[in-house]
Design a protein around this motif. Structure first.
Motif, PDB file in Angstrom:
ATOM      1  N   GLN B   3       0.848  -1.188   0.000  1.00  0.00           N
ATOM      2  CA  GLN B   3       0.000   0.000   0.000  1.00  0.00           C
ATOM      3  C   GLN B   3       0.881   1.234   0.000  1.00  0.00           C
ATOM      4  O   GLN B   3       1.966   1.250   0.564  1.00  0.00           O
ATOM      5  CB  GLN B   3      -0.865   0.018   1.254  1.00  0.00           C
ATOM      6  CG  GLN B   3      -2.092  -0.853   1.134  1.00  0.00           C
ATOM      7  CD  GLN B   3      -3.304  -0.136   1.674  1.00  0.00           C
ATOM      8  OE1 GLN B   3      -3.199   0.568   2.640  1.00  0.00           O
ATOM      9  NE2 GLN B   3      -4.430  -0.320   1.043  1.00  0.00           N
ATOM     10  N   ASP B 544      -8.126   5.338   4.324  1.00  0.00           N
ATOM     11  CA  ASP B 544      -9.150   4.970   3.341  1.00  0.00           C
ATOM     12  C   ASP B 544      -9.418   6.094   2.350  1.00  0.00           C
ATOM     13  O   ASP B 544     -10.380   6.049   1.595  1.00  0.00           O
ATOM     14  CB  ASP B 544     -10.466   4.627   4.057  1.00  0.00           C
ATOM     15  CG  ASP B 544     -10.277   3.545   5.107  1.00  0.00           C
ATOM     16  OD1 ASP B 544      -9.448   2.647   4.869  1.00  0.00           O
ATOM     17  OD2 ASP B 544     -10.948   3.611   6.157  1.00  0.00           O
ATOM     18  N   ARG B 549      -5.814   5.432  -1.614  1.00  0.00           N
ATOM     19  CA  ARG B 549      -6.372   4.201  -2.177  1.00  0.00           C
ATOM     20  C   ARG B 549      -6.173   4.097  -3.685  1.00  0.00           C
ATOM     21  O   ARG B 549      -6.392   3.029  -4.265  1.00  0.00           O
ATOM     22  CB  ARG B 549      -7.885   4.158  -1.869  1.00  0.00           C
ATOM     23  CG  ARG B 549      -8.179   3.781  -0.419  1.00  0.00           C
ATOM     24  CD  ARG B 549      -8.893   2.452  -0.360  1.00  0.00           C
ATOM     25  NE  ARG B 549      -8.926   1.901   0.984  1.00  0.00           N
ATOM     26  CZ  ARG B 549     -10.041   1.484   1.586  1.00  0.00           C
ATOM     27  NH1 ARG B 549     -11.214   1.602   0.965  1.00  0.00           N
ATOM     28  NH2 ARG B 549      -9.994   0.951   2.780  1.00  0.00           N
ATOM     29  N   THR B 552      -5.034   0.958  -5.833  1.00  0.00           N
ATOM     30  CA  THR B 552      -5.026  -0.271  -5.042  1.00  0.00           C
ATOM     31  C   THR B 552      -6.176  -1.188  -5.462  1.00  0.00           C
ATOM     32  O   THR B 552      -6.265  -2.321  -4.992  1.00  0.00           O
ATOM     33  CB  THR B 552      -5.230   0.026  -3.536  1.00  0.00           C
ATOM     34  OG1 THR B 552      -6.538   0.614  -3.357  1.00  0.00           O
ATOM     35  CG2 THR B 552      -4.177   0.977  -3.021  1.00  0.00           C
ATOM     36  N   GLN B 554      -9.110  -0.660  -4.550  1.00  0.00           N
ATOM     37  CA  GLN B 554     -10.177  -0.412  -3.577  1.00  0.00           C
ATOM     38  C   GLN B 554     -10.697   1.008  -3.739  1.00  0.00           C
ATOM     39  O   GLN B 554      -9.918   1.930  -3.971  1.00  0.00           O
ATOM     40  CB  GLN B 554      -9.624  -0.543  -2.150  1.00  0.00           C
ATOM     41  CG  GLN B 554      -9.268  -1.938  -1.745  1.00  0.00           C
ATOM     42  CD  GLN B 554      -8.697  -1.909  -0.329  1.00  0.00           C
ATOM     43  OE1 GLN B 554      -7.554  -1.494  -0.121  1.00  0.00           O
ATOM     44  NE2 GLN B 554      -9.505  -2.335   0.624  1.00  0.00           N
TER      45      GLN B 554
END
Lengths: 563, 563
Positions: B3, B544, B549, B552, B554
């Protein structure tokens, strides 16, 4: 004593903006001939939310709601008032500014929204001074700190009692690690023309500046010893009153209570209705045009029932209600319903009576309400459908929108109440009186840098423009037909609610204000944005930040890195 | 794939701003007669910090450092260049903007500082176009997104290849939950006059707009099919060149490498020295005036050793170095040392030769460097002592300061190298050429709204003003004598370092820019402040958030509350 953080205020009760002088807890309004006096005497136990006491004439949103009401009523209900003295009912303290315990305990959004409203009220005071013939005088009869001094800064003339202890100050930076949140920095430099290095020094000195030095530095207009205080205040108020353009012997227009019913999914007034769609994060706002011809003359219009005033009051209350109580409803879709001709007829009565004090008040109130919309952190969409009346003053709602859709043709499914296509009509109201805070009309802002575009549009004044025409002229964004209509609006609103709410707020705050900047746009654009950033930083609002540590006896711990 | 958050970049190595074309990794500079071409061809492996690849001509600070160097060298080393084409060396992509992985992994302060520098470089491109006769042409030969389009927006003329796939876009909001960070919104509305609702739509559409629609909406000036591309670019570049005021047959001035030594507690150049006091969070910056008379004519001055150019280059490098590498040193104290008369003599040579291309370049470079100081998020203090030379162009350092102190009388302790009191001298350089980004001089800004004060000062041009005089005129903030001097400066700097660094940044960003706003101040004040706030919010930078993000797979999770 519990740490501020532990009392983080819930603000779960709906905030109500409708109030009237008989219910004020914090202000006394006395109108005595041409000079009115607004006395601030805050009830310590009268906070809007439990968890703090409003000591030293400090204020929260509830105090400012009363002030806003008083300023409005002075304009409409008191045509005889020609100057307004703001002073304190407490000994030795004028006003200590926004309550710090309240600020420390409030979530970020609450702080920002609170500052926005107090900014609007301060701007309203300046608007009354400039445009209503009601000049405000700050009679600072004790120390004015932070928001207290900012309240004085909104006044035309500032008098400070010269008693070796009273001072004006902006202690936010040294004491709280934030900025003055209500235009203080901008008014110090751009309105009062305090030299930048003195302003810098002043804003880092928590005890402030009083007496002759405050005058010399232009922080106040005069410092007056106590023995001469009352006489001098009366004298100055009379001087300001003597310059006023207010009428003689006019009767006021009482702002009668607004009729409003609120349920979980709707807020309804006589002319305005809002349906709340919590799943979609959207509010559908419908504004009804006038049902009848306007009165024959402005003299017959003097009433809170006069449609332009009534609809403006309802819109104003709705904007404030939704902004404060419904932060998760991020998109507002505006529709109108009624006769364009009747809207234009009402505009015409107002504009042809501009010299009349009441018509003048209604126009400026509509101007301020539309400005409130401009600085509202919600995505604004206008849906222009058959049967609507986006004409003249109501067209401003579409011009204020981030995007507008006008139906090309008619709805084929025939439960629509008209088979005439939707039109918009540009009127005189769009060409001057309803300026944005940048000093331009929404139309001028829209065509900023495109004079040919502006001229082409202005030429079509009073013409009913169907969708393709309006789109070609650049007055609306898109002109879908019946087949695409629902889908396009659905996609636009759904897409909006999928984006970062913060980024949308920043985008809109930039695109809505092309062109020149004024003190007002600097306050809402530049100063507010910096303040929002600072409010949000751990150095202010983190557990060890200055705002949270204030009054605990512990010093703040700062991340020293400059950003 | 790790990440983004886990690779949070350390940026522990000192960033170096000195570079030259032979060491460029990302740009090719070819100057061929009147038209130069800057080709962006970013080395994917050439990131300044490990942890990301610079794919698709995306950039980081290192790429922009080279661009800044190229723009500077074109102005000084290439008097023959009359227009500059910026284009891409990669097929199908012009520039993808700032590298997202780099942004996601960078701490808040790094992102803000990076955006500030790229902003300054874009402004420099506009300054070269407006004031150097080197107009920039964006030859957008593939998709330009985000900062890539913002680079094009800084150019005078934007050509987009019309091939049904290339587009310009600002996808920051829909993809990353932030704003375009390099002036994009302001230039779209205030420079290119894109209508606000179209701008809104454009900025939420991640794939952007290409072809004729991009022209129609004013996003680009022309869309040119590939077959005609090369010819049309050459044609437009020649047109721009033909309007230039650049000289014929002048020889360039080579920007020779700066001499610089850096230790842990000092950075030294020939004319500028900075001593770093990490305990106090302070930098003491000393600037030496010229040692000799100026050359007899501007023709004899054409060299990087010419004092005004040399000292400006050193100041420029120092500001960038400290800003980037020493964020915890929050207060900069400026001193000067030398002969006021020699400073004024050098100013005089420059100002009397303004029509000369080289003198023009030096003046505009000094102007830009002082503007860089104005937007620097450090508290600036000037200490005016005996032996100093705060005169003319160097007086601007004191006028740029948030506060200034001038010694009244002399230092009694006699190891001082002079027994003449400190003076300041206002010169012609303070009255026009060195404007701030608000379009006013620092003197006009200082006396904004106080014409009498301004006139009183302007009348004293060329007079050596001692401390009391200077303080009375409002040119310095305080005039302590020998007894109080050390104490006052110590208190001022210690106090400064006890305050919230964020609140200071906001305060200074407001007070330094009284009066009017320009596109440049809107970019640094309004847009940047909003972007800082958004960068700092969990919706962008939280675990988040959209920025973290991205890539990723997501989706971001947003707190939907509108602020």
């Amino acid at each position: 004593m519990p740490q501020a953080a532990e009392t983080e205020a819930a603000h779960t009760e709906r905030v109500e903006f409708r109030v009237s002088p008989d219910r004020y807890r914090h202000w006394k309004l006395s109108a005595d001939g041409p000079v009115a006096t607004l006395t601030m005497d805050v009830d310590e136990q009268g906070g809007l939310v439990p968890g703090y006491e409003l000591k030293l004439n400090s204020y929260d949103l509830g105090v400012d709601i009363e002030l806003y009401d008083a300023v409005q009523r002075l304009r409409f209900e008191h045509p005889e008032v020609r100057s307004v003295v703001i002073t304190s009912g407490k000994p030795k303290i004028f006003c200590a500014g926004a309550n710090i315990r309240m600020l420390a305990a409030s979530p970020h959004g609450w702080k920002v929204n609170f500052c926005k409203f107090t900014n609007e009220t301060r701007n309203g005071i300046e608007d009354a001074t400039a445009n209503s013939g009601q000049a405000y005088l700050a009679a600072v009869n004790g120390t004015a700190s932070g928001g207290g001094y900012e309240l004085a800064l909104a006044c035309e003339h500032i008098m400070l009692v010269d008693d070796r202890s009273s001072a004006v100050s902006l202690p936010e930076l040294p004491l709280l690690g934030v900025l003055p949140g209500t235009g203080g920095l901008t008014r110090v430099s751009d309105k009062r023309h305090v030299r930048r290095d003195l302003a810098d020094y002043f804003s880092t000195k928590s005890e402030g500046v009083g007496g002759k030095k405050a005058v010399q530095w232009r922080l106040v207009d005069e410092a007056v010893p106590r023995p001469r205080w009352d006489d001098t205040v009366a004298e100055r108020a009379a001087e300001l009153a003597s310059r006023s353009s207010r009428p003689q012997d006019a009767a006021g227009v009482v702002l009668t209570p607004l009729t409003k019913t609120a349920t979980d999914d709707a807020i309804r007034y006589d002319h305005v209705e809002a349906r709340l769609d919590r799943d979609a994060g959207r509010v559908d706002i419908s504004v009804k045009g006038p049902q009848n011809d306007p009165p024959a003359s402005i003299d017959e219009a003097r009433s809170a029932d006069f449609w332009p005033l009534a609809v403006t009051r309802e819109l104003d209350d709705l904007i404030l209600d939704l902004r404060t109580n419904e932060p998760e409803l991020g998109t507002w879709v505006f529709r109108t319903e009624g006769s364009p001709a009747l809207v234009l007829a009402h505009d015409e009565l107002l504009l042809s009576s501009k010299e009349d004090w009441f018509a003048n008040e209604v126009l400026h109130y509509l101007k301020r309400t539309l400005r409130r919309l401009d600085v509202t952190s919600r995505s604004l969409i206008a849906a222009i459908e058959p049967g609507s009346c986006f004409a003249g003053s109501l067209l401003e709602l579409a011009l204020a929108a981030d995007r507008s859709f006008q139906l090309a043709g008619v709805f084929e499914a025939a439960d629509s109440n008209t088979d005439e296509p939707a039109t918009i009509i540009l009127g005189e109201a769009n060409l001057g009186p309803l300026t944005m805070s940048n000093g331009l009309t929404r139309l001028q802002t829209r065509f900023w840098g495109d004079e040919a575009g502006y001229e082409a549009v202005a030429k079509r004044k009073n013409e009913a423009l169907e969708a393709e025409d309006a789109a070609d002229l650049g007055l609306v964004t898109f002109a879908p037909d019946d087949i695409d209509w629902d889908e396009e609006i659905r996609i636009a609103t759904e897409e909006r609610s999928s984006f970062s709410p913060d980024a949308l707020t920043g985008l809109e705050a930039n695109y809505r204000f092309a062109g020149p900047e004024t003190m007002e746009t600097k306050i809402f654009g530049r100063l507010t944005a910096w303040q929002n950033w600072i409010f949000n930083r751990p150095n202010a609002s983190g557990p060890d930040g200055a705002l949270r540590r204030f009054g605990t006896g512990q010093r703040a711990v700062f991340d020293r890195k400059r950003v």
